[in-house]
Design an enzyme around this catalytic site. Structure first.
Site, PDB file in Angstrom:
ATOM      1  CE  LYS A 140     102.690  42.498  15.367  1.00 41.58           C
ATOM      2  NZ  LYS A 140     103.841  42.312  14.451  1.00 41.58           N
ATOM      3  CG  HIS A 272      93.566   7.133  49.277  1.00 32.40           C
ATOM      4  ND1 HIS A 272      93.125   8.436  49.185  1.00 32.40           N
ATOM      5  CD2 HIS A 272      93.049   6.653  50.436  1.00 32.40           C
ATOM      6  CE1 HIS A 272      92.403   8.748  50.250  1.00 32.40           C
ATOM      7  NE2 HIS A 272      92.334   7.676  51.020  1.00 32.40           N
TER       8      HIS A 272
END
Length: 510
Positions: A140, A272
């Site tokens: 922070k 696929h």
């Protein structure tokens, strides 16, 4: 005020000490005062380097069996003070709070403890309180404080501190704050998911810290990324980097072959996301040959996977085919040399790794999450719906076809015979279309469907499918059942000598 900060002090309190020594020595060389606790304090002292115990700052010892060590205003004040704020600096002097310019803290190994099968009490004790608080505070206050939250960053920090003679830039501190919030958010997500393993809370938290940028996504104009521990899952022995589409096909291949993990040698070829060839045989060589026969056209550029070691004869056959990826639990040395003959061919060794129990897909402006379909149909699950019962051979083929059907895009029909995929109809808008596609494909590759079996991923609302299948030579059918018109299909089968079994489980794959 300058955005480049020269550090005069550092708080170091870590669980993992690997790689820490060079950094500590550099701090000492630069005259940076080191504060520490517990085992880290002892580690630093053993290096012959001066260290200030945090207890000397707080006037409190480590208490509650180590649960409380750094949770004190003099520690957090030293981290969170704003150096350009006059009031903050006056309070540091008033309360004799030391400035802390660098915070090096990691977290207890919560995920590893859970994965080890430890007791609940041991797991709870690995929920870090002080460490996570220190990381959040330092991150922070990145404008003034450098937060280092992982031992993986020690080398980079050492280089940065050495190059800057103890100084860091705002850009560097903000970048390390980003790393730190990644660590803290992932940690909290892991803890939540442990407590919410039975999904009492309808909340979705997925966090993956291992990420890689792919060449592109599904198409070249799309960006693509993979988040996960690929190296834990596979040893990549050869070939180019895997693409987004490769990874999707590899995922489909791994999930399919898992169904045959304990079966006789089985080989699958996928394209696929769907299998275009699959066979179970006494040898893996014959399994590959018969899998390829299922659709030698579609196999071009496909993904190949085996449930057993690939040997020389199999590798020689594979080498005649252009394929993207080959996957197996192992390869004989000769087989590996043969397969490496194609520069770009990707060769993977699949490791024993637990796969996720949930599946996740983006949907609209959110995500869809569901339990993975881990139900594999077994002979004991089957209910005979017709007067005629399947033969033992047909039962084996029905289960074989059902396993494959589960991993083929819906609507799907699978035709199989003698534990070989004859053909499948995949991703069709109607089940009749799927069946006709499968029959046409099987016939185009000269399969004799007399005595073949049919698997459907969902029920038949009308008897048209069993009628078409019967006319093509199919003698046995497996389907979940559940249609209000099931009896129509059953009646047709009874009238025409077809065996039909029902599983009671639908396996849609959209």
């Amino acid at each position: 005020m300058s955005t480049t900060k020269k550090a005069s002090s550092a708080l170091i309190s870590v669980f993992h000490k690997d790689g820490l020594e060079p950094l500590v020595k550099k701090f000492n060389e630069l005259g940076i005062t080191i504060y520490s606790t517990g085992g880290t304090e002892t580690f630093i002292k053993d290096l012959g380097i001066d260290v200030v115990p945090v207890e000397d700052v707080t006037s409190y010892p480590s208490i509650l069996g180590g649960r409380v060590k750094t949770l004190h205003p003099k520690v957090f004040g030293g981290i969170l003070n704003r150096q350009d704020n006059k009031s903050d600096q006056e309070q540091l002097k008033e309360f004799e709070i030391p400035q802390l310019d660098i915070v090096i803290v990691d977290l207890y190994p919560f995920e590893k403890t859970v994965a080890s099968g430890a007791s609940e009490q041991d797991i709870i004790e690995k929920i870090d309180i002080g460490g996570i608080s220190l990381i959040r505070a330092a991150a922070k206050n990145y404008k003034d404080t450098l937060c280092v939250s992982s031992m993986n960053d020690y080398d980079e920090v050492l280089e940065m501190i050495t190059k800057g003679n103890g100084s860091t830039t705002l850009e560097d501190r903000r970048r390390f704050a980003t790393k730190s919030f990644n660590v803290s958010s992932h940690y909290d997500s892991a803890i939540f998911n442990y407590f919410n393993k039975n999904h009492e809370e309808a909340a979705f938290k997925l966090s993956e810290t291992n990420g890689q940028v792919l060449r592109y996504g599904e198409n070249p104009h799309q960006k693509g990324f993979f988040f996960g521990d690929f190296e834990a899952m596979f040893n990549k022995l050869h070939g180019k980097e895997l693409s987004y589409n490769n990874l999707l096909d590899v995922d489909a291949a791994v999930n399919l072959i898992q169904e045959f993990k304990n079966d006789a040698p089985t080989f699958a070829i996928l394209k696929h996301n769907n299998a275009c060839g699959l066979a179970t045989r006494p040898t893996i060589h014959q399994a590959y040959v018969d899998a390829l026969a299922g659709d030698p056209v579609s196999a071009f550029g496909g993904i190949l996977i085996s449930n057993v070691e690939i040997d020389k004869p199999t590798a020689e056959e594979i080498n005649n085919l252009f394929c993207e990826v080959v996957i197996a639990p192992s390869y004989t040395p000769v087989a590996l040399d043969i397969l490496k003959g194609k520069k770009n061919r990707i060769i993977l060794v699949q490791n024993e790794v637990d796969l996720p129990k949930m599946t996740v897909r983006t949907c609209l402006n959110g995500v869809l999450v569901q339990e993975k379909d881990e139900k594999t149909d077994k002979i004991s699950d089957l209910t005979n719906a017709t007067n005629k019962k399947p033969t033992d051979r047909e039962l084996e083929d029905l289960i074989f076809a059902s396993k494959l059907c589960k991993h083929t895009k819906s609507n799907t029909i699978v035709l199989a015979k003698n534990k070989q995929l004859c053909a499948s109809g995949t991703g069709q808008t109607s089940r009749v279309d799927a069946l006709n596609q499968a029959i046409h494909k099987a016939q185009s590759f000269n399969f004799d469907l007399n005595g073949a079996v049919l698997a459907s991923d969902a029920f038949f609302p009308f008897p048209d499918c069993v009628e078409i299948a019967h006319k093509s030579g199919v003698t046995s059918v497996i389907q979940p059942g559940g249609s209000i018109k099931d009896q129509l299909s059953i009646d047709y089968c009874n009238e025409n000598g077809i065996a039909m079994v029902m599983t009671g489980t639908r396996h849609f794959k959209h």
